[in-house]
Structure formats: structure tokens, C-alpha cells
Motif scaffolding. Structure first.
Motif, PDB file in Angstrom:
ATOM      1  N   UNK A  15      27.456 -57.449  -0.412  1.00 51.72           N
ATOM      2  CA  UNK A  15      26.496 -56.403  -0.768  1.00 51.72           C
ATOM      3  C   UNK A  15      27.084 -55.497  -1.849  1.00 51.72           C
ATOM      4  N   UNK A  16      28.353 -55.151  -1.710  1.00 53.70           N
ATOM      5  CA  UNK A  16      29.010 -54.311  -2.720  1.00 53.70           C
ATOM      6  C   UNK A  16      29.017 -55.018  -4.075  1.00 53.70           C
ATOM      7  N   UNK A  17      29.320 -56.301  -4.073  1.00 57.16           N
ATOM      8  CA  UNK A  17      29.350 -57.068  -5.325  1.00 57.16           C
ATOM      9  C   UNK A  17      27.957 -57.129  -5.950  1.00 57.16           C
ATOM     10  N   UNK A  46      24.152 -55.621 -10.131  1.00 55.72           N
ATOM     11  CA  UNK A  46      22.851 -55.069 -10.508  1.00 55.72           C
ATOM     12  C   UNK A  46      23.011 -53.784 -11.315  1.00 55.72           C
ATOM     13  N   UNK A  47      24.007 -52.966 -10.967  1.00 53.05           N
ATOM     14  CA  UNK A  47      24.260 -51.746 -11.736  1.00 53.05           C
ATOM     15  C   UNK A  47      24.632 -52.085 -13.176  1.00 53.05           C
ATOM     16  N   UNK A  48      25.450 -53.119 -13.333  1.00 54.57           N
ATOM     17  CA  UNK A  48      25.832 -53.527 -14.684  1.00 54.57           C
ATOM     18  C   UNK A  48      24.644 -54.138 -15.431  1.00 54.57           C
ATOM     19  N   UNK A  65      21.365 -53.515 -15.052  1.00 60.89           N
ATOM     20  CA  UNK A  65      20.330 -52.563 -15.450  1.00 60.89           C
ATOM     21  C   UNK A  65      20.900 -51.373 -16.208  1.00 60.89           C
ATOM     22  N   UNK A  66      22.224 -51.308 -16.321  1.00 56.96           N
ATOM     23  CA  UNK A  66      22.850 -50.238 -17.090  1.00 56.96           C
ATOM     24  C   UNK A  66      22.806 -48.893 -16.382  1.00 56.96           C
ATOM     25  N   UNK A  67      22.963 -48.908 -15.077  1.00 56.65           N
ATOM     26  CA  UNK A  67      22.927 -47.682 -14.283  1.00 56.65           C
ATOM     27  C   UNK A  67      24.288 -47.461 -13.627  1.00 56.65           C
ATOM     28  N   UNK A  68      25.183 -46.713 -14.287  1.00 57.63           N
ATOM     29  CA  UNK A  68      26.524 -46.528 -13.731  1.00 57.63           C
ATOM     30  C   UNK A  68      26.542 -45.718 -12.437  1.00 57.63           C
ATOM     31  N   UNK A  69      25.482 -44.960 -12.158  1.00 55.60           N
ATOM     32  CA  UNK A  69      25.425 -44.193 -10.916  1.00 55.60           C
ATOM     33  C   UNK A  69      25.378 -45.080  -9.683  1.00 55.60           C
ATOM     34  N   UNK A  70      24.876 -46.289  -9.834  1.00 54.24           N
ATOM     35  CA  UNK A  70      24.819 -47.213  -8.704  1.00 54.24           C
ATOM     36  C   UNK A  70      26.216 -47.684  -8.296  1.00 54.24           C
ATOM     37  N   UNK A  71      27.172 -47.593  -9.190  1.00 55.12           N
ATOM     38  CA  UNK A  71      28.544 -47.964  -8.830  1.00 55.12           C
ATOM     39  C   UNK A  71      29.114 -46.999  -7.790  1.00 55.12           C
ATOM     40  N   UNK A  72      28.670 -45.743  -7.820  1.00 54.94           N
ATOM     41  CA  UNK A  72      29.084 -44.798  -6.784  1.00 54.94           C
ATOM     42  C   UNK A  72      28.558 -45.241  -5.420  1.00 54.94           C
TER      43      UNK A  72
END
Length: 91
Positions: free
Chosen positions: A46-48, A53-55, A57-64
Motif C-alpha cells: 500500500x505504501x509503494x 500514485x503520488x509520483x 499525479x505529481x502530488x508530493x503531499x501524498x508522500x507524507x
């Protein structure tokens, strides 16, 4: 969409499909250690998937979110292992 985005989405889908084996092992696992390891593997997948998906869609906040989920996954594994040891469920 670019080729890189497509590759990241395909990789996320592949990890999602690979998680189905872990779901089977969680439900049918013959022993508690099998289930604990399957839960840990599923959480890691799930983390991967969140990171991919964050990479994509270009949403770095999802990495948090992925980082917090990874920490919770680790704590869950430790808690289940400790509970199992205390109840005498270790092989």
C-alpha cells in the motif's frame, strides 16, 4: 499523459494485483506468523502504491501520507507480534 506517468500507473496496478496473494494469506494463513507477515507485506505494498500514485499525479503531499502509513504499518506489526508472543502463540 506521458510515458513516465503510464509506467508509474502500470507499476502501481501491478503492486495492487500482487497484494491479492497477501489477502489470501491473511484469510487462509495456517499460522499466526504467516498472517502477521502477510499484513506487513500488504501494508508495504500500500505504501509503494501510494508513493507511485503520488509520483504519477505529481502530488508530493501524498508522500507524507505514505510515510505515516509506513510508520503505522510498522507499529501494527510490532503490536501484533507482541500480542502473539504474550498469548503463547509462537511456534
Amino acid at each position: 499523459m506521458t510515458l513516465t506517468t503510464d509506467i508509474l500507473l502500470v507499476a502501481a496496478a501491478a503492486f495492487t494485483v500482487a497484494s491479492l496473494g497477501g489477502l489470501y494469506r491473511i484469510v487462509r494463513g495456517p499460522t499466526m506468523p504467516d498472517r502477521v507477515i502477510a499484513v506487513n507485506v500488504l501494508g508495504s505494498n500500500v505504501v509503494i502504491v501510494i508513493a507511485l500514485l503520488a509520483a504519477a499525479i505529481g502530488e508530493p503531499g501524498a508522500l507524507d501520507i505514505a510515510l505515516v502509513y509506513a510508520l503505522l504499518n510498522f507499529l501494527l506489526s510490532i503490536a501484533i507480534s507482541k500480542f502473539t508472543v504474550e498469548r503463547g502463540g509462537v511456534l
